[in-house]
Design a protein around this motif. Structure first.
Motif, short mmCIF file in Angstrom:
data_model
loop_
_atom_site.label_atom_id
_atom_site.label_comp_id
_atom_site.label_asym_id
_atom_site.label_seq_id
_atom_site.Cartn_x
_atom_site.Cartn_y
_atom_site.Cartn_z
N VAL A 140 0.83 -1.20 0.00
CA VAL A 140 0.00 0.00 0.00
C VAL A 140 0.87 1.25 0.00
O VAL A 140 1.85 1.34 0.74
CB VAL A 140 -0.94 0.03 1.23
CG1 VAL A 140 -1.82 1.28 1.21
CG2 VAL A 140 -1.81 -1.22 1.29
N LEU A 141 0.48 2.21 -0.83
CA LEU A 141 1.07 3.55 -0.85
C LEU A 141 0.17 4.45 -0.02
O LEU A 141 -1.04 4.45 -0.21
CB LEU A 141 1.17 4.08 -2.27
CG LEU A 141 1.95 3.23 -3.27
CD1 LEU A 141 1.82 3.81 -4.68
CD2 LEU A 141 3.39 3.12 -2.85
N VAL A 142 0.76 5.22 0.90
CA VAL A 142 -0.01 6.04 1.83
C VAL A 142 0.50 7.48 1.78
O VAL A 142 1.70 7.72 1.73
CB VAL A 142 0.14 5.50 3.28
CG1 VAL A 142 -0.65 6.36 4.25
CG2 VAL A 142 -0.30 4.05 3.37
N GLY A 143 -0.40 8.42 1.86
CA GLY A 143 0.02 9.82 1.94
C GLY A 143 -1.16 10.74 1.73
O GLY A 143 -2.29 10.30 1.65
N LEU A 144 -0.92 11.89 1.69
CA LEU A 144 0.28 12.61 1.39
C LEU A 144 0.73 13.39 2.60
O LEU A 144 -0.09 14.02 3.25
CB LEU A 144 0.01 13.54 0.21
CG LEU A 144 1.13 14.36 -0.34
CD1 LEU A 144 2.23 13.52 -0.91
CD2 LEU A 144 0.61 15.32 -1.38
N GLY A 145 2.01 13.34 2.87
CA GLY A 145 2.56 14.07 4.00
C GLY A 145 3.42 15.23 3.54
O GLY A 145 4.59 15.05 3.21
N ASP A 146 2.82 16.43 3.48
CA ASP A 146 3.63 17.60 3.13
C ASP A 146 3.42 18.74 4.12
O ASP A 146 3.60 19.90 3.81
CB ASP A 146 3.41 18.04 1.68
CG ASP A 146 2.03 18.61 1.41
OD1 ASP A 146 1.13 18.46 2.26
OD2 ASP A 146 1.85 19.21 0.34
N CYS A 147 3.03 18.37 5.33
CA CYS A 147 3.03 19.28 6.47
C CYS A 147 3.19 18.42 7.72
O CYS A 147 3.24 17.19 7.62
CB CYS A 147 1.77 20.15 6.53
SG CYS A 147 0.29 19.27 7.03
N GLY A 148 3.28 19.01 8.88
CA GLY A 148 3.58 18.25 10.10
C GLY A 148 2.55 17.20 10.45
O GLY A 148 2.86 16.03 10.60
N SER A 149 1.28 17.60 10.59
CA SER A 149 0.27 16.65 11.04
C SER A 149 -0.05 15.62 9.98
O SER A 149 -0.25 14.44 10.29
CB SER A 149 -0.99 17.37 11.50
OG SER A 149 -1.52 18.16 10.45
N CYS A 150 -0.11 16.00 8.71
CA CYS A 150 -0.43 15.01 7.68
C CYS A 150 0.73 14.04 7.46
O CYS A 150 0.52 12.87 7.13
CB CYS A 150 -0.86 15.66 6.38
SG CYS A 150 0.37 16.69 5.60
N SER A 151 1.95 14.48 7.69
CA SER A 151 3.10 13.56 7.60
C SER A 151 3.02 12.53 8.71
O SER A 151 3.18 11.33 8.48
CB SER A 151 4.42 14.34 7.70
OG SER A 151 4.55 15.22 6.62
N ALA A 152 2.78 12.99 9.94
CA ALA A 152 2.66 12.07 11.06
C ALA A 152 1.50 11.09 10.85
O ALA A 152 1.65 9.89 11.08
CB ALA A 152 2.47 12.85 12.36
N CYS A 153 0.38 11.60 10.39
CA CYS A 153 -0.77 10.72 10.15
C CYS A 153 -0.51 9.73 9.02
O CYS A 153 -0.93 8.57 9.10
CB CYS A 153 -2.01 11.55 9.85
SG CYS A 153 -2.67 12.39 11.31
N SER A 154 0.18 10.15 7.98
CA SER A 154 0.51 9.22 6.88
C SER A 154 1.38 8.08 7.38
O SER A 154 1.16 6.92 7.04
CB SER A 154 1.21 9.98 5.74
OG SER A 154 0.34 10.91 5.16
N VAL A 155 2.35 8.41 8.22
CA VAL A 155 3.22 7.37 8.78
C VAL A 155 2.42 6.48 9.73
O VAL A 155 2.60 5.26 9.75
CB VAL A 155 4.45 7.99 9.48
CG1 VAL A 155 5.26 6.94 10.23
CG2 VAL A 155 5.32 8.70 8.44
N GLN A 156 1.49 7.05 10.49
CA GLN A 156 0.65 6.25 11.37
C GLN A 156 -0.17 5.23 10.56
O GLN A 156 -0.27 4.07 10.92
CB GLN A 156 -0.30 7.13 12.17
CG GLN A 156 -1.25 6.32 13.04
CD GLN A 156 -2.23 7.19 13.81
OE1 GLN A 156 -1.98 8.35 14.08
NE2 GLN A 156 -3.35 6.60 14.19
N VAL A 157 -0.75 5.67 9.44
CA VAL A 157 -1.55 4.78 8.61
C VAL A 157 -0.66 3.69 8.02
O VAL A 157 -1.04 2.51 8.00
CB VAL A 157 -2.29 5.56 7.51
CG1 VAL A 157 -3.00 4.62 6.55
CG2 VAL A 157 -3.29 6.54 8.13
N ALA A 158 0.54 4.05 7.57
CA ALA A 158 1.47 3.04 7.06
C ALA A 158 1.79 2.01 8.15
O ALA A 158 1.83 0.80 7.90
CB ALA A 158 2.76 3.70 6.55
N ALA A 159 1.99 2.48 9.39
CA ALA A 159 2.27 1.58 10.50
C ALA A 159 1.10 0.64 10.76
O ALA A 159 1.29 -0.55 11.05
CB ALA A 159 2.60 2.38 11.76
#
Length: 192
Positions: A88-107
């Motif tokens: 799965v490709l997850v994103g998009l993280g191009d600010c602080g909270s959306c980056s953290a949330c994208s990584v959380q979803v990947a996890a």
């Protein structure tokens, strides 16, 4: 006078989690896409998916799924995509909270046994790393590409997708032993 600080995460230490087993190859795999509300998220992830199909013989790229919440999917969405996809490709993280949330979803996908790659821009590397550690996967690797993304044209997004695809393949398809040593080295470099 005292000030009370409220931190919106559990106070106890998060237990270490186990990531998904890496794929031997992208060839023949089905690629899922989970995107948030960020402008150009679906377009960038779809362009990466297209390159995985064209250059690495992925069998299929599923239609992009937009998270039900602003940045986070429902458990039903996670399960549905995890049941259909090999990666799965997850994103998009191009600010602080959306980056953290994208990584959380990947996890969350990783814990469900599906290799996942969050896509974040370089200024938010630390935010992504902090969330990976908070999710119990401090060595979780994710793609970092140049900022910005939301203001790019489709052609510019395709160029960024070309930059990202080799990172995606490296993260998803690394040999388990190689992946462990690369992850350990990466964790050491983050700590520095």
């Amino acid at each position: 006078m005292s000030i009370t600080t409220i931190i919106p995460v559990p106070s106890d230490k998060v237990a270490a989690s186990k990531g998904a087993t890496r794929l031997p190859s992208v060839k023949g795999s089905t690629v899922g896409i989970m995107f948030n509300i960020k402008q150009n998220g679906s377009e960038l992830l779809s362009a990466i998916g297209d390159l995985l199909r064209e250059q690495h013989d992925a069998k299929a790229v599923l239609p992009p799924v937009k998270t039900a919440g602003i940045y986070l999917p429902t458990e039903e969405q996670l399960k549905d995509v995890a049941d259909k996809a090999d990666m799965v490709l997850v994103g998009l993280g191009d600010c602080g909270s959306c980056s953290a949330c994208s990584v959380q979803v990947a996890a969350e996908f990783e814990r469900a046994g599906v290799p996942a790659v969050a896509i974040c821009t370089t200024p938010f590397l630390k935010s992504g790393q902090a969330m990976a550690a908070r999710q119990g996967l401090p060595n979780l690797r994710f793609v970092t590409i140049e900022h910005p993304l939301s203001s790019l044209t489709i052609d510019e997004l395709r160029e960024r997708a070309k930059e990202a695809v080799s990172q995606v393949v490296s993260i998803v398809c690394a040999d388990d032993e190689l992946n462990k040593s690369e992850a350990a080295a990466l964790a050491d470099s983050w700590a520095a």
